[in-house]
Design a protein around this motif. Structure first.
Motif, PDB file in Angstrom:
ATOM      1  N   CYS A 295       0.866  -1.183   0.000  1.00  0.00           N
ATOM      2  CA  CYS A 295       0.000   0.000   0.000  1.00  0.00           C
ATOM      3  C   CYS A 295       0.902   1.232   0.000  1.00  0.00           C
ATOM      4  O   CYS A 295       1.337   1.692   1.060  1.00  0.00           O
ATOM      5  N   LEU A 296       1.167   1.772  -1.191  1.00  0.00           N
ATOM      6  CA  LEU A 296       2.116   2.881  -1.294  1.00  0.00           C
ATOM      7  C   LEU A 296       1.469   4.233  -1.014  1.00  0.00           C
ATOM      8  O   LEU A 296       2.091   5.113  -0.420  1.00  0.00           O
TER       9      LEU A 296
ATOM     10  N   ASP B 165       3.471   3.842   2.385  1.00  0.00           N
ATOM     11  CA  ASP B 165       4.611   2.945   2.572  1.00  0.00           C
ATOM     12  C   ASP B 165       4.313   1.884   3.631  1.00  0.00           C
ATOM     13  O   ASP B 165       5.070   1.671   4.574  1.00  0.00           O
ATOM     14  N   GLU B 166       3.196   1.204   3.442  1.00  0.00           N
ATOM     15  CA  GLU B 166       2.772   0.173   4.365  1.00  0.00           C
ATOM     16  C   GLU B 166       2.522  -1.137   3.609  1.00  0.00           C
ATOM     17  O   GLU B 166       2.370  -1.152   2.382  1.00  0.00           O
ATOM     18  N   VAL B 167       2.458  -2.225   4.361  1.00  0.00           N
ATOM     19  CA  VAL B 167       2.142  -3.534   3.822  1.00  0.00           C
ATOM     20  C   VAL B 167       0.949  -4.081   4.597  1.00  0.00           C
ATOM     21  O   VAL B 167       0.946  -4.066   5.836  1.00  0.00           O
ATOM     22  N   LYS B 168      -0.042  -4.554   3.876  1.00  0.00           N
ATOM     23  CA  LYS B 168      -1.254  -5.104   4.488  1.00  0.00           C
ATOM     24  C   LYS B 168      -1.177  -6.621   4.478  1.00  0.00           C
ATOM     25  O   LYS B 168      -0.933  -7.234   3.439  1.00  0.00           O
ATOM     26  N   PHE B 169      -1.401  -7.238   5.639  1.00  0.00           N
ATOM     27  CA  PHE B 169      -1.346  -8.689   5.791  1.00  0.00           C
ATOM     28  C   PHE B 169      -2.734  -9.265   6.049  1.00  0.00           C
ATOM     29  O   PHE B 169      -3.604  -8.597   6.629  1.00  0.00           O
ATOM     30  N   HIS B 170      -2.915 -10.508   5.646  1.00  0.00           N
ATOM     31  CA  HIS B 170      -4.160 -11.215   5.944  1.00  0.00           C
ATOM     32  C   HIS B 170      -4.262 -11.462   7.450  1.00  0.00           C
ATOM     33  O   HIS B 170      -3.239 -11.666   8.119  1.00  0.00           O
TER      34      HIS B 170
END
Length: 544
Positions: A75-76, A85-90
């Motif tokens: 998720c830029l 500048d994040e990352v989304k996890f299940h």
């Protein structure tokens, strides 16, 4: 959610000769080999028993599958074009992280308990059997702790917060979090393993530093901080780069997530430092030596994880052959199948025993233990990771077409099998490290020799193999023979570990088939009598 029982009596046919789905398992009670290699009681063993039981539940295995079916998403930007500048996890990934953090995977080695590093190593082994992707940020946090503990002048209680058993994925500064994880961003495009070729720049900013440059691999980019290397005026230096500051985001820009073969639940990224705030760790110009403390500890985990992958693959294969028949006989009762399984058991148990022997030296406090840990962890990492892909592939073949289908765990295990051999030093790097350690560290060489000498007299074949090894290689091993030397050294050390920790049938047959005599290069080159003995003690649930 409760599992539904499938309907076997269909209108077109009856479902027969298909194993029922495996129910809840207990990865601790199900593994007598592992239990023999740890002290018999205490808080560490109690914690491992609980962790193994949780990991073996159907619900946990289902969560592991979901975490790999739904990989992290980058998720830029937000809808207005502002950088995230994040990352989304299940959610299943967070479930796995919560379970392992609560168990102390990352922390138990540093909290003063008996056999802390062995307990940690056992947790790596157990977790790798179910969902190896989430192990990465926890392994990094475990390995970064001694570096941060030794640091002076860091703002806040980073080291203490790293030992928390509360998983906190919230996006906020360290001081506001219940627990933190620490990753690593070391590799650059032009250098790879040659980290002295790094070009990321560090410029002083008062008591702090500002980093500018690109990192080709950032392990676990949603960690709360990263150990990294950059070129300061005094040379390559180690820094801690926080992801969030009190005033907001640090200038760490995610470029893309790596589209990896395996390890899918875990994010790996390319990042850029754009004048990112950093704090110095260790002396200026001494970055390699500082960060090698972290690398040393990650290597323990890369030696243990393949043993877990092998064990998981074998467990699935044995469940299959114990409940499936061909040509009017159960597969598990067929002599050739038993020979193949027994051969795979020897590779798995040799890797497990060698890894736990090395982990025991990490628990030691004297110079002799530390010296053996330096050489032993390299040998264990090399051997276990060369064996792992072959063992997993053989287990997949045992299951036939079903082993190649995502309905089973074998594809996940197969994709994961090469990873630990690449991470923190591929085969050639490790073998050259072995030669350098023996040449530059006389105590490490003496401790390796002492470990092998300690089992002399237990088995004449092992004595003969050791004598032959020493006659073949003296003090000066040619660089071109580094792999050959490392393989034989690791096999001898694994045999010594099995003599001390395994059932006699396992140790004896390992020596006979790996160190002496005639043996094919492929699995299944083992006698029927030996196979029967090995399966009886190595896989007591075979034929269940």
């Amino acid at each position: 959610m409760a599992r539904l029982d499938g309907v076997s009596g269909l209108h077109t046919h009856e479902v027969q000769n298909q194993p029922a789905p495996a129910g809840d398992r207990d990865l601790w009670q199900d593994d007598p080999a592992m239990r023999r290699m740890l002290p018999g009681d205490g808080a560490g063993v109690d914690g491992l028993a609980r962790y193994g039981e949780l990991l073996g539940r159907c619900a946990t295995r289902d969560a592991a599958r979901e975490a790999n079916r739904h990989p992290p998403e980058l998720c830029l930007f937000d809808s207005g074009g502002r950088r995230l500048d994040e990352v989304k996890f299940h959610p299943a990934y967070h479930q796995m992280m919560s379970m392992s953090v609560a168990a102390g995977y990352h922390a138990v080695a540093w909290q003063g308990g008996e056999a802390g590093h062995r307990t940690h190593a056992a947790m790596v082994y157990l977790a790798s059997q179910v969902e190896p992707g989430h192990c990465c940020p926890l392994t990094m946090t475990y390995a970064a702790y001694p570096v941060l503990r030794a640091a002076s002048g860091l703002p806040g209680d980073w080291a203490d917060r790293m030992l928390s058993h509360r998983y906190d994925p919230s996006v906020q500064p360290m001081a506001a979090k219940a627990g933190v994880t620490v990753g690593m961003a070391m590799t650059e495009k032009q250098g790879g393993s040659d980290i002295r070729a790094n070009t990321t720049r560090a410029e002083a900013d008062g008591a702090n530093w500002r980093l500018t440059g690109h990192k080709w691999f950032c392990s676990a980019p949603m960690s709360d901080a990263f150990l990294t290397l950059a070129q300061a005026p005094g040379g390559l230096t180690c820094f801690l780069v926080p992801r969030w500051l009190d005033q907001g985001r640090n200038a760490i820009r995610l470029q893309r997530l790596k589209d990896k073969l395996g390890n899918r639940s875990n994010a790996s990224a390319e990042i850029e430092y754009d004048c990112a705030l950093a704090w110095q760790l260790g002396e200026e110009g001494n970055g390699v030596r500082t960060i090698l403390e972290m690398v040393h500890h990650t290597r323990l985990d890369t030696a243990m994880a393949p043993a877990g992958l092998m064990r998981a693959a074998l467990r699935e294969a044995v469940h299959w052959v114990s409940h499936r028949s061909a040509f009017q006989r159960r597969l598990v009762d067929q002599p050739l199948m038993r020979a193949v399984l027994a051969d795979l058991v020897l590779d798995w148990q040799g890797s497990l025993a060698l890894g736990m022997l090395v982990a025991q030296s990490f628990d030691g406090q004297d110079p002799q233990d530390r010296a053996f840990a330096r050489i032993g962890v390299a040998l264990a990492k090399y051997l276990s990771n060369k064996l792992c892909p072959t063992v997993v592939a053989e287990a997949m073949e045992v299951m036939g077409g079903m082993g190649y289908v995502e309905d089973t765990p074998l594809p996940l295990l197969y994709r994961e099998a090469p990873l630990n051999g690449i991470w923190e030093g591929s085969g050639n790097i490790i073998c050259l490290d072995v030669l350098r350690t023996l040449a530059r560290d006389p105590l490490a060489a003496r401790m390796l020799a002492a470990r092998l000498d300690a089992v002399q007299g237990h088995d004449p074949a092992l004595d003969a193999a050791l004598a032959q090894h020493r006659a073949r290689w003296g003090a000066d091993v040619p660089e071109a023979e580094a792999r050959w030397f490392a393989e034989r050294s690791a096999l001898l050390l694994a045999a010594a570990a099995l003599v001390d920790s395994a059932e006699p049938a396992i140790a004896e047959t390992f020596i006979q088939t790996r160190l002496v005599g005639d043996r094919g290069r492929l699995g299944g080159a083992i006698s029927g009598r030996s196979a029967q003995r090995i399966l009886a003690v190595g896989l007591p649930f075979a034929g269940e």
